[in-house]
Structures are given as C-alpha cells and as structure tokens.
Design an enzyme around this catalytic site. Structure first.
Site, short mmCIF file in Angstrom:
data_model
loop_
_atom_site.label_atom_id
_atom_site.label_comp_id
_atom_site.label_asym_id
_atom_site.label_seq_id
_atom_site.Cartn_x
_atom_site.Cartn_y
_atom_site.Cartn_z
N LYS A 197 40.67 60.98 57.38
CA LYS A 197 42.07 61.11 57.80
C LYS A 197 42.31 62.45 58.51
CE LYS A 197 43.50 57.12 56.14
NZ LYS A 197 42.38 56.59 55.37
C1 LIG Z 1 46.71 52.38 56.02
C2 LIG Z 1 46.06 52.90 54.79
N1 LIG Z 1 46.77 52.95 53.66
C3 LIG Z 1 46.24 53.42 52.51
C4 LIG Z 1 44.94 53.87 52.45
C5 LIG Z 1 44.38 54.37 51.18
O1 LIG Z 1 44.06 55.73 51.24
P1 LIG Z 1 42.94 56.34 50.29
O2 LIG Z 1 41.61 56.04 50.89
O3 LIG Z 1 43.25 57.81 50.28
O4 LIG Z 1 43.11 55.72 48.95
C6 LIG Z 1 44.16 53.82 53.61
C7 LIG Z 1 42.77 54.29 53.56
O5 LIG Z 1 41.93 54.07 54.36
C8 LIG Z 1 44.73 53.33 54.80
O6 LIG Z 1 44.02 53.27 55.93
#
Ligand SMILES: Cc1ncc(COP(=O)(O)O)c(C=O)c1O
Length: 396
Positions: A197
């Site tokens: 990210k």
């Molecule tokens: C659109 C979206 N929402 C939520 C998440 C979840 O994030 P995390 O990987 O920090 O749990 C992701 C992760 O790739 C994502 O792309």
C-alpha cells in the site's frame, strides 16, 4: 517477425531479477526508528501508536484516527461499531478484495453487490440506488487503485435513504480531491498499511472518523471491549471489565514507529508514484488495445495500482499478456477476481456469474503493472520494453 522476441515466445527476458507489482520502500530512517522502539518501555501499543494516530488524524483532517492490525481488522471494527447485524443489507462493489465485505459478512449482515462504473472501476451510484431496500443499512464504496469513487453522489444517496457510509479507502491513502484528503467524509474510512500500500507498517490499518461515538466504540472493541476505568472503582487499579465481545486488534509501537517514518515520506512517495505513472502514460499513449488509468480533473491521486486494460486490439488476451509478462520476470497481477465468482459468495449468498456485466468486462481485461516508489528508472524501462515488444510481436 521482429527480432526482439518476448521471452514467452523464445526471446531472452527483459530482466533477470524478479519485479513485483508492488512492495515496500524502506530506508535508514525506518530502521533506526524501529530499533529505538526496542529500547523503549513499550513494544506493544504505547506512545508511538498515539503519535502515529495523532499524525494521521492531522494529515487527514479528522478528529479521530484509530490504528489497528490491518485494513481487514479496521473494516471489521468499523462494521461492529456501526452496529451491522443479521437482516441488514450492506451495498458494496464486487470488484474488490474480500475484506471490503467483512463488515457485513462477519456481523451476520448480507453483502449486496452493485455494479461498477467502468471508467474508475468504483461503485456506480445509480446501480447502488437500484439495490436499496427497506433492509439497507449502509454503503461500502471502495476507491479502486486509489482513484476516489463518486463521493458526492454516494453521500447524496446515503442522505436521501438515511444510510451509513463506510469508505474502504485502503488503496487511497494520500489521494486528494481539490486538495482535500480522501478519508475524512462521513461516517468513517478505513486504511491499510500492508507493504504494497501507499505507506506501510509491515501489517497495519486504521479507522478515521469525526464521529466521537464511533471512535469510542472502535477503540474499545480494538482492545477486548474492556473498560479499563469503570465508575466506582477509582481506587481499584486492577478492576478492568469487559463490556461486550471485543478483539485484540492492538497494533504495536514497533509497527507505529515504521508508520510514523513512512508518513513523513508520503510526499516523496506520492511524487515518485506520479512520476512512474507519467512515464507509463507517455509510453503507452499510442499503443493500440491498452487503456491507461483515467484521472478526474479534481483528483490528485496517490495511485496504489497502475491498472491497465488489455483489449482484443492489443493482439493477445489478458491471460496471454499476464503469462508473457511473468516470462519477462515482471510479476503483474490482476485486481480482482470479482467476488461473485468466489465459491464463498456463491454458496453463502447465491451469487452467480453474469450478474454484474461492467465488473465482469473490466475483469476480463484488467492487469496491474508494477508501481511502487522504490522502482528505478531501469525497472520502469524494463516494464515498458516488455509491454512494447509483446505488442509488436502480436502486430507482426
Ligand atoms: C480494497 C482493500 N480493502 C481491504 C484490504 C485489506 O487490507 P489488509 O491487507 O491490510 O488487511 C485490502 C488489502 O489488500 C484491499 O485491497
């Protein structure tokens, strides 16, 4: 036939070392800050987490920022804090990562998919409105790749139908609209600080809100729904009681130290992401069959993904494109297999292929090319060359 054959068709790969579609960019500052936390009193949630939350709240222009262990747990905490439950319908996009649906799925509410607007690949407000019933409680838009969904229209719909809005802004940390950071709209927004990210804490996430009640609920649920200072027990410092069913979603000072350093580097990261995108945009402008990402005039994006679309006129299918790029040691990725194709959503909620035509046609063509600030100019050139020679090969 061109002499410069793609690796998939017998040529030599454009690069020998693998290049992923995303990844962290870390320096000495991050290493020092993390090492310092190991000498401090707290290695669990302590003053560094407070500092990170204060810095992010200031950056976003919100009253409350609550850090948690991931974007996924931020979403789960948000669904619980908004009080979703069985019988509630929560409208969201099928073109997303599965966690976007967790505020519904983990509370017993029902995720209701609405189709996307194909230009930005975000929820289409008209499709959302068509899905509203008496049971609808909330909308969860997702800012695909870092480009905002139609915030004004979605808020207007939410106002008209008295719905909550939970913005899955996990892709969009650092994006602004007319100078205003995405993520400070009502009712709350969630972010991810996974290594791919826009900034990272290793693993980490955050809930941002101006709503005092939601913030208090998220804070409490994050830590066992524990009341650490109940009334009438002021002289009993051990007396800590659980008031509901919470979690341990506490993030550590070690991760927060990384987060603080990365946040300070955000302008540098944003500039580099934009430079890489500009180089791609220019290189691919005249390539038939390859659609580069669209950016609306009022948006200053911090794109997490550079997602292009490969049409038939490129000369090969998206599948062939992906495998040919992998043969070049460039690990492009597809975001995402639509959620209504997944066995869980089919078996649990009765979704089927064919229900969301815009999502499906975007899915057929979409590919994320490498995009992260640590990419060198040589990395960018290798991606451009791999795409160009594949295009030439199929044109011959
Ligand atoms: C659109 C979206 N929402 C939520 C998440 C979840 O994030 P995390 O990987 O920090 O749990 C992701 C992760 O790739 C994502 O792309």
């Amino acid at each position: 036939m061109s002499e410069d054959r793609p690796a998939a068709y017998g040529g030599t790969a454009v690069r020998s070392d693998p290049l992923g579609y995303g990844g962290q960019t870390l320096g000495e500052g991050e290493k020092t800050a993390v090492a310092e936390t190991l000498d401090a009193d707290y290695i669990t949630r302590g003053p560094k987490v407070d500092e990170f939350e204060t810095d992010v709240a200031e950056f976003l222009g919100v009253d409350h920022a609550i850090a948690t262990t991931s974007g996924t747990t931020a979403l789960q905490l948000a669904g619980d804090a908004l009080g979703f439950g069985p019988g509630d319908e929560i409208i969201t996009t099928p073109l997303t990562f599965v966690s976007t649906t967790y505020p519904a799925c983990h509370t017993g509410a029902t995720p209701v998919f609405a189709d996307i607007e194909p230009e930005t690949r975000t929820l289409d407000p008209e499709a959302v409105e068509a899905k509203i019933t008496d049971a609808t409680e909330a909308i969860i838009p997702m800012h695909y790749a870092g480009h905002p969904a139609d915030i004004d229209e979605l808020l207007a719909i939410a106002d008209r139908h008295d719905l909550s809005v939970l913005w899955d802004a996990c892709h969009a940390f650092g994006t602004t609209i007319d100078g205003d950071p995405v993520g400070n709209e009502r009712d709350l927004a969630t972010f991810s600080f996974h290594p791919v990210k826009n900034i990272t804490m290793g693993e980490g996430g955050l809930v941002a809100t101006d709503d005092d009640e939601i913030a208090a609920r998220v804070r409490s649920l994050r830590s066992f729904d524990m009341n650490y200072e109940p009334d009438s027990h002021e002289d009993e410092p051990w007396y800590q009681v659980t008031e509901g069913l919470g979690y341990n979603h506490n993030v550590t000072d070690i991760q927060a130290a990384l987060g603080c350093e990365q946040l300070a580097r955000l302008p540098e990261f944003k500039q580099r992401r934009q430079e890489i995108m500009a180089q791609y945009d220019e290189a691919f402008a005249d390539l038939s069959g390859l659609r580069t990402p669209v950016v609306h005039d009022d948006v200053d994006p911090m794109f997490h993904l550079y997602a292009v679309e490969i049409a038939d006129s490129f000369g090969c299918s998206r599948k062939e494109f992906v495998n040919a790029m992998h043969a070049e040691n460039i690990y492009v990725q597809v975001h995402y297999v639509p959620l209504h194709f997944h066995p869980f959503f089919r078996d649990e909620y009765g979704y089927e292929r064919g229900q969301f035509p815009f999502t499906e046609s975007v899915y057929e063509r979409i590919v994320s090319l490498p995009l992260f600030p640590g990419m060198t100019d040589e990395d960018i050139s290798s991606v451009v060359r791999a795409v160009e020679r594949l295009h030439e090969y199929h044109a011959d």
